[in-house]
Design an enzyme around this catalytic site. Structure first.
Site, PDB file in Angstrom:
ATOM      1  N   TYR A   1     -49.707 -42.536 -20.997  1.00 26.86           N
ATOM      2  CA  TYR A   1     -50.682 -41.448 -21.104  1.00 26.86           C
ATOM      3  C   TYR A   1     -52.046 -41.997 -20.737  1.00 26.86           C
ATOM      4  O   TYR A   1     -52.471 -43.035 -21.254  1.00 26.86           O
ATOM      5  CB  TYR A   1     -50.696 -40.887 -22.532  1.00 26.86           C
ATOM      6  CG  TYR A   1     -51.695 -39.766 -22.741  1.00 26.86           C
ATOM      7  CD1 TYR A   1     -51.459 -38.498 -22.231  1.00 26.86           C
ATOM      8  CD2 TYR A   1     -52.870 -39.985 -23.461  1.00 26.86           C
ATOM      9  CE1 TYR A   1     -52.379 -37.466 -22.421  1.00 26.86           C
ATOM     10  CE2 TYR A   1     -53.782 -38.962 -23.670  1.00 26.86           C
ATOM     11  CZ  TYR A   1     -53.534 -37.708 -23.135  1.00 26.86           C
ATOM     12  OH  TYR A   1     -54.435 -36.700 -23.333  1.00 26.86           O
TER      13      TYR A   1
ATOM     14  N   ASP B   1     -55.248 -49.321 -17.946  1.00 26.29           N
ATOM     15  CA  ASP B   1     -55.812 -48.361 -18.891  1.00 26.29           C
ATOM     16  C   ASP B   1     -55.879 -49.058 -20.245  1.00 26.29           C
ATOM     17  O   ASP B   1     -54.882 -49.147 -20.961  1.00 26.29           O
ATOM     18  CB  ASP B   1     -54.937 -47.108 -18.944  1.00 26.29           C
ATOM     19  CG  ASP B   1     -55.492 -46.078 -19.923  1.00 26.29           C
ATOM     20  OD1 ASP B   1     -56.310 -46.467 -20.782  1.00 26.29           O
ATOM     21  OD2 ASP B   1     -55.102 -44.911 -19.835  1.00 26.29           O
TER      22      ASP B   1
ATOM     23  N   LYS C   1     -62.426 -45.336 -26.769  1.00 22.05           N
ATOM     24  CA  LYS C   1     -62.162 -45.628 -28.185  1.00 22.05           C
ATOM     25  C   LYS C   1     -63.101 -46.681 -28.794  1.00 22.05           C
ATOM     26  O   LYS C   1     -64.227 -46.356 -29.151  1.00 22.05           O
ATOM     27  CB  LYS C   1     -60.693 -46.011 -28.361  1.00 22.05           C
ATOM     28  CG  LYS C   1     -59.775 -44.852 -27.854  1.00 22.05           C
ATOM     29  CD  LYS C   1     -58.453 -44.777 -28.525  1.00 22.05           C
ATOM     30  CE  LYS C   1     -57.497 -43.840 -27.849  1.00 22.05           C
ATOM     31  NZ  LYS C   1     -57.245 -42.595 -28.532  1.00 22.05           N
TER      32      LYS C   1
HETATM   33  N1  HOZ Z   1     -55.575 -40.048 -27.344  1.00 21.71           N
HETATM   34  C1  HOZ Z   1     -54.864 -39.898 -28.578  1.00 21.71           C
HETATM   35  C2  HOZ Z   1     -53.477 -40.307 -28.451  1.00 21.71           C
HETATM   36  N2  HOZ Z   1     -53.243 -41.644 -28.178  1.00 21.71           N
HETATM   37  C3  HOZ Z   1     -54.849 -38.496 -29.054  1.00 21.71           C
HETATM   38  C4  HOZ Z   1     -56.047 -38.148 -29.802  1.00 21.71           C
HETATM   39  C5  HOZ Z   1     -56.001 -36.729 -30.334  1.00 21.71           C
HETATM   40  O1  HOZ Z   1     -55.275 -35.932 -29.780  1.00 21.71           O
HETATM   41  O2  HOZ Z   1     -56.690 -36.440 -31.278  1.00 21.71           O
END
Ligand code: HOZ
Length: 405
Positions: free
Chosen positions: A124, A219, A247
Site C-alpha cells: 500500500y 516507500d 508518519k
Molecule cells: N495508512 C494507514 C495504514 N497503514 C491507515 C491510516 C488510517 O486509515 O487511519
C-alpha cells in the site's frame, strides 16, 4: 469515519471515540484507558504528547502556523533527514504519504520516459490511482475487489507481482524490457500486516532495476526512522533512487516527503518541469513536530524500542503456544503483526490465508482488557519509546488466556 480502516468492519463492533492520549495510553470519551499499540498508525514513535513536541508546537503557535512561504524549519528538517538517510540528496515535503508516493511515481515516469510501474500485491502506497491496484491496508481489510473508479488504462500500467518473489520480478522485466519506470516497494511490508523482506530480496530489486534502467522507489512512510535511525535502507544496506516518507517525520501531524538522487529530484519544479505543489506543504506546525520528534531519537531510543518489541513479541508467542493457537509473529524492530496462521507469512497470499475471524476475536478480547491493537489482521502494531515497564506488564496481564476460544 474519515479513513476506512478505522471502521472496525473486519473485526466487527463500534470503534471507541478517542479523547486524549498520554505516553503509551489512549483514553476514550467514556474515560476508558487503553494501552495504545496503534499509535496513530505509526507516527507517534515517542508516544502521546511527548514534552519536547508539545513545546515545539506551543512555540510555533506563538509565531503562526502557515505562511505559504519558505521557513527555516523546513530546511532544518530536510537537513536532518538527509544526515540520517544520505540517499535523499534532495527532498520535497508534502502533506501526506499518499502525495509523496504519487509524486515519486510521476517523477520516475518523467525521469525515465516510461509509463509502467511495478508494485507488490498487498503493498500500500497511499490512494493514488495507479498504486491502488491489489493494495493492502484498508483495501485488504475491507476485501475491496478490483479498483472501481480507476481507469483500465491506469490499472494496466501497474504490474503487480508477489512480495519476496524475485523470480516474478525478473519475469516481468523480461516480458516488458525497458518499459518499467519504477519498482515501488515497502522494504518491510507493513500494510498486509508486517512481512519482512527475505534475504537478498531488496538487493535483487536493486540489481534488476539498475540493469534495466528503472528506478527503485522505497516507500518508507512506515519504516522511515522506525526500523533503524536511517530507516529500512540503512537496516538492509540497499540504496534506492527515491524514497517516500511520512508518519514519524511529522511526529503525528500531517506530513510526507519524497526525495533521492539529486539528478532526478532536480526535475521537480521549479528547478525542472515536473509539477508538484501544495498550499500546506512544509507546514510549520508539522515541521516543528517532526523536528522535535527526530531530535529525540538516538541509538538508545532504537535499542529501547527493540527491547520492548522483542518482549511484546515473545509474550504473544509464549501465550499462543500455551493455548495451542497457531500463530506467526512477524516483527521488524518496533512494528509487529500476529498472524493467525499455522504457516510462515512471506507474502500477501500467505497473509490472506490467516484466520481473520480468529484475529477479530483476539482483538476484541484485548480491547475489553484495555489494549488497543490495529482493528485488522492486515495492519502493523507499533511500539513507542513511551512504552515502559508498567505498560508492557499490563499487556502481559491482558494477554493471559486471550487466545482461548
Ligand atoms: N495508512 C494507514 C495504514 N497503514 C491507515 C491510516 C488510517 O486509515 O487511519
Amino acid at each position: 469515519m474519515n479513513s476506512p480502516v478505522r471502521a472496525f468492519r473486519s473485526v466487527g463492533g463500534t470503534p471507541p471515540f478517542m479523547r486524549r492520549g498520554e505516553g503509551p495510553w489512549i483514553f476514550d470519551e467514556d474515560g476508558r484507558r487503553y494501552l495504545d499499540l496503534v499509535l496513530s498508525w505509526g507516527p507517534l514513535i515517542l508516544g502521546h504528547c511527548p514534552a519536547p513536541v508539545k513545546a515545539a508546537l506551543a512555540a510555533q503557535l506563538e509565531r503562526g502556523w502557515s505562511f505559504g512561504a519558505p521557513t527555516e524549519g523546513e530546511v532544518r528538517l530536510a537537513e536532518l533527514i538527509r544526515r540520517r538517510m544520505p540517499s535523499l540528496e534532495k527532498l520535497r515535503l508534502t502533506s501526506s504519504g499518499t502525495e509523496a508516493a504519487m509524486s515519486a511515481i510521476r517523477l520516475a515516469r518523467a525521469a525515465t520516459g516510461r509509463s509502467r510501474i511495478l508494485k507488490f500485491a498487498g503493498g500500500y502506497h497511499g490512494h493514488a490511482d495507479s498504486l491502488l491496484v491489489e493494495a493492502g491496508s484498508g483495501v485488504a481489510t475491507l476485501g475491496i475487489p478490483g479498483t472501481p473508479g480507476i481507469t483500465e488504462g491506469t490499472a494496466s500500467d501497474t504490474l503487480v507481482v508477489p512480495f519476496n518473489a524475485l523470480d516474478a520480478v525478473e519475469t516481468a522485466f523480461e516480458r516488458w524490457p525497458e518499459a518499467v519506470a519504477a519498482v515501488i516497494v515497502e522494504p518491510v511490508a507493513g500494510n498486509m500486516g508486517v512481512v519482512p523482506p527475505e534475504p537478498g530480496f531488496l538487493k535483487g530489486l536493486r540489481e534488476i532495476t539498475v540493469r534495466d534502467g528503472a528506478l527503485l522507489v522505497f516507500d518508507e512512510v512506515i519504516t522511515g526512522f522506525r526500523v533503524s535511525p536511517g530507516g529500512a535502507q540503512e537496516r538492509y544496506g540497499v540504496t534506492p533512487d527515491l524514497t517516500c516518507l511520512g508518519k514519524v517525520i511529522g511526529g503525528g501531524l500531517p506530513i510526507g516527503a519524497y526525495g533521492g538522487r539529486r539528478d532526478v529530484m532536480e526535475l521537480v519544479a521549479p528547478a525542472g518541469p515536473v509539477y508538484q505543489a501544495g498550499t500546506l506543504s512544509g507546514n510549520p506546525l508539522a515541521v516543528g513536530a517532526g523536528l522535535a520528534t527526530l531530535e529525540q531519537l538516538d541509538v538508545f531510543s532504537y535499542e529501547r524500542l527493540e527491547r520492548s518489541s522483542q518482549r511484546l513479541g515473545a509474550a504473544i508467542r509464549r501465550e499462543a503456544e500455551a493455548c495451542g493457537a497457531p500463530l506467526q509473529v512477524n516483527r521488524v524492530g518496533s512494528m509487529l503483526t500476529a498472524f493467525f496462521n499455522p504457516e510462515a507469512v512471506r507474502d500477501y497470499a500467505g497473509a490472506r490465508r490467516s484466520d481473520a475471524a480468529a484475529y477479530a476475536r483476539w482483538f476484541h478480547r484485548l480491547l475489553e482488557r484495555g489494549v488497543s491493537m490495529p482493528p485488522s489482521q492486515f495492519e502493523a502494531a507499533f511500539l513507542s519509546t513511551a512504552h515502559d515497564e508498567e505498560s508492557l506488564a499490563s499487556f502481559e496481564t491482558a494477554l493471559a488466556g486471550s487466545f482461548k476460544a
